[in-house]
Scaffold this motif. Structure first.
Motif, PDB file in Angstrom:
ATOM      1  N   ASP A  35      54.850  39.183  43.827  1.00 54.91           N
ATOM      2  CA  ASP A  35      54.584  39.841  45.119  1.00 54.91           C
ATOM      3  C   ASP A  35      54.502  41.370  45.008  1.00 54.91           C
ATOM      4  O   ASP A  35      53.584  41.977  45.581  1.00 54.91           O
ATOM      5  CB  ASP A  35      55.630  39.429  46.154  1.00 54.91           C
ATOM      6  N   PRO A  36      55.418  42.030  44.283  1.00 56.76           N
ATOM      7  CA  PRO A  36      55.283  43.489  44.152  1.00 56.76           C
ATOM      8  C   PRO A  36      53.991  43.911  43.472  1.00 56.76           C
ATOM      9  O   PRO A  36      53.409  44.947  43.808  1.00 56.76           O
ATOM     10  CB  PRO A  36      56.505  43.877  43.321  1.00 56.76           C
ATOM     11  N   LEU A  37      53.516  43.105  42.512  1.00 62.36           N
ATOM     12  CA  LEU A  37      52.271  43.423  41.819  1.00 62.36           C
ATOM     13  C   LEU A  37      51.095  43.285  42.774  1.00 62.36           C
ATOM     14  O   LEU A  37      50.140  44.075  42.722  1.00 62.36           O
ATOM     15  CB  LEU A  37      52.079  42.504  40.610  1.00 62.36           C
ATOM     16  N   LEU A  38      51.143  42.294  43.647  1.00 61.84           N
ATOM     17  CA  LEU A  38      50.076  42.118  44.627  1.00 61.84           C
ATOM     18  C   LEU A  38      50.081  43.248  45.653  1.00 61.84           C
ATOM     19  O   LEU A  38      49.020  43.719  46.089  1.00 61.84           O
ATOM     20  CB  LEU A  38      50.228  40.774  45.346  1.00 61.84           C
ATOM     21  N   GLU A  39      51.247  43.695  46.011  1.00 60.40           N
ATOM     22  CA  GLU A  39      51.365  44.782  46.985  1.00 60.40           C
ATOM     23  C   GLU A  39      50.801  46.086  46.426  1.00 60.40           C
ATOM     24  O   GLU A  39      50.179  46.873  47.145  1.00 60.40           O
ATOM     25  CB  GLU A  39      52.825  44.981  47.371  1.00 60.40           C
ATOM     26  N   LYS A  40      50.972  46.304  45.134  1.00 55.63           N
ATOM     27  CA  LYS A  40      50.434  47.505  44.503  1.00 55.63           C
ATOM     28  C   LYS A  40      48.910  47.544  44.566  1.00 55.63           C
ATOM     29  O   LYS A  40      48.301  48.600  44.643  1.00 55.63           O
ATOM     30  CB  LYS A  40      50.880  47.580  43.034  1.00 55.63           C
ATOM     31  N   LYS A  41      48.311  46.347  44.515  1.00 56.32           N
ATOM     32  CA  LYS A  41      46.842  46.265  44.486  1.00 56.32           C
ATOM     33  C   LYS A  41      46.239  46.221  45.876  1.00 56.32           C
ATOM     34  O   LYS A  41      45.037  46.322  46.025  1.00 56.32           O
ATOM     35  CB  LYS A  41      46.418  45.009  43.709  1.00 56.32           C
ATOM     36  N   SER A  42      47.060  46.029  46.879  1.00 58.36           N
ATOM     37  CA  SER A  42      46.532  45.891  48.248  1.00 58.36           C
ATOM     38  C   SER A  42      46.262  47.255  48.870  1.00 58.36           C
ATOM     39  O   SER A  42      46.704  48.289  48.402  1.00 58.36           O
ATOM     40  CB  SER A  42      47.534  45.131  49.100  1.00 58.36           C
ATOM     41  N   ASP A  82      39.045  37.974  38.350  1.00 59.53           N
ATOM     42  CA  ASP A  82      39.377  39.363  38.671  1.00 59.53           C
ATOM     43  C   ASP A  82      40.662  39.484  39.485  1.00 59.53           C
ATOM     44  O   ASP A  82      40.905  40.503  40.142  1.00 59.53           O
ATOM     45  CB  ASP A  82      38.227  40.012  39.440  1.00 59.53           C
ATOM     46  N   ALA A  83      41.501  38.457  39.455  1.00 58.19           N
ATOM     47  CA  ALA A  83      42.758  38.501  40.203  1.00 58.19           C
ATOM     48  C   ALA A  83      43.629  39.651  39.712  1.00 58.19           C
ATOM     49  O   ALA A  83      43.618  40.003  38.528  1.00 58.19           O
ATOM     50  CB  ALA A  83      43.507  37.183  40.052  1.00 58.19           C
ATOM     51  N   ALA A  84      44.390  40.237  40.631  1.00 52.50           N
ATOM     52  CA  ALA A  84      45.258  41.365  40.282  1.00 52.50           C
ATOM     53  C   ALA A  84      46.405  40.939  39.383  1.00 52.50           C
ATOM     54  O   ALA A  84      46.954  41.746  38.632  1.00 52.50           O
ATOM     55  CB  ALA A  84      45.806  42.010  41.556  1.00 52.50           C
ATOM     56  N   VAL A  85      46.771  39.651  39.444  1.00 56.89           N
ATOM     57  CA  VAL A  85      47.891  39.137  38.666  1.00 56.89           C
ATOM     58  C   VAL A  85      47.443  37.920  37.865  1.00 56.89           C
ATOM     59  O   VAL A  85      46.791  37.023  38.404  1.00 56.89           O
ATOM     60  CB  VAL A  85      49.077  38.742  39.571  1.00 56.89           C
TER      61      VAL A  85
END
Length: 225
Positions: free
Chosen positions: A218-225, A60-63
């Motif tokens: 990193d930007p994709l992870l930030e969107k999901k945080s 279920d990882a965001a990326v």
């Protein structure tokens, strides 16, 4: 087996392996064969393949990063040695991303290496990545020397007998599935070189630095945080 524009000659044969294993001639993808103009989507990349995905990291990882590689590709081996350990430490081991490795063999030897990894690992992704790492690290030995004997040696290290390695390399159904997945990657995802990567569906070609991965991830992870 897939039909492409290039067939292999004796120069790419397996030093006796084809005779031992009875493999059908494997085909090579070239850039001219990738004719689709449709851009791949994340859903296209995530579509179930003929073979189960070998992956590390949470489902279920965001990326999700998906790599297409050939076991005889020197650039893939360099990436495996120089970049992947850093990527694994920073993103996979920390549970931030899911990393999927898919076979895209550019010749019959690469196909044989991928088949051996599958036979040794079965459904164990950790073991699959370990065997794949070993094949990359010993690439010069089993690709350039007596491939048959070298693959038997590697198989023995993993607990397979010489006969079991030969049985693995005779598995036409396995070879056909690898070829089918390669064909899908080429025709739908427009993969025509290795290594090729997808980050949530966005393609990156060639050896990629950790910094370049970070710039995309990193930007994709930030969107999901």
């Amino acid at each position: 087996m897939m039909i492409t524009r290039r067939t292999f000659t004796a120069a790419l044969s397996l030093t006796g392996l084809a005779a031992v294993a009875g493999l059908s001639p494997f085909r090579l993808i070239d850039q001219a064969f990738a004719q689709s103009t449709k851009a791949a989507t994340a859903a296209d990349v995530a579509k179930p393949m003929s073979l189960p995905d070998m992956a590390l990291g949470p489902k279920d990882a965001a990326v999700t990063v998906t790599e297409y590689a050939s076991m005889t590709c020197s650039h893939c081996a360099a990436f495996n040695e120089q970049v992947f350990p850093k990527l694994k430490a920073a993103y996979i081991d920390t549970g931030k991303i899911r990393y999927v490795f898919r076979e895209f063999p550019l010749d019959i030897k690469a196909a044989a290496g991928s088949m051996l990894s599958r036979c040794i690992a079965k459904d164990d992704a950790q073991k699959y990545f370990a065997v794949t790492d070993l094949l990359f690290k010993t690439q010069a030995e089993w690709v350039l020397k007596d491939t048959t004997e070298q693959l038997k040696r590697i198989g023995k290290q993993a607990g397979l007998s010489a006969a079991e390695v030969e049985t693995c390399l005779k598995d036409q159904a396995l070879l056909d599935k690898i070829a089918a997945d390669q064909k899908y990657a080429n025709e739908v995802l427009k993969v025509n070189s290795t290594p090729s990567f997808f980050i949530n569906g966005e393609m990156l070609r060639g050896e990629t630095s950790l910094e370049e991965f970070a710039k995309r991830i990193d930007p994709l992870l930030e969107k999901k945080s």
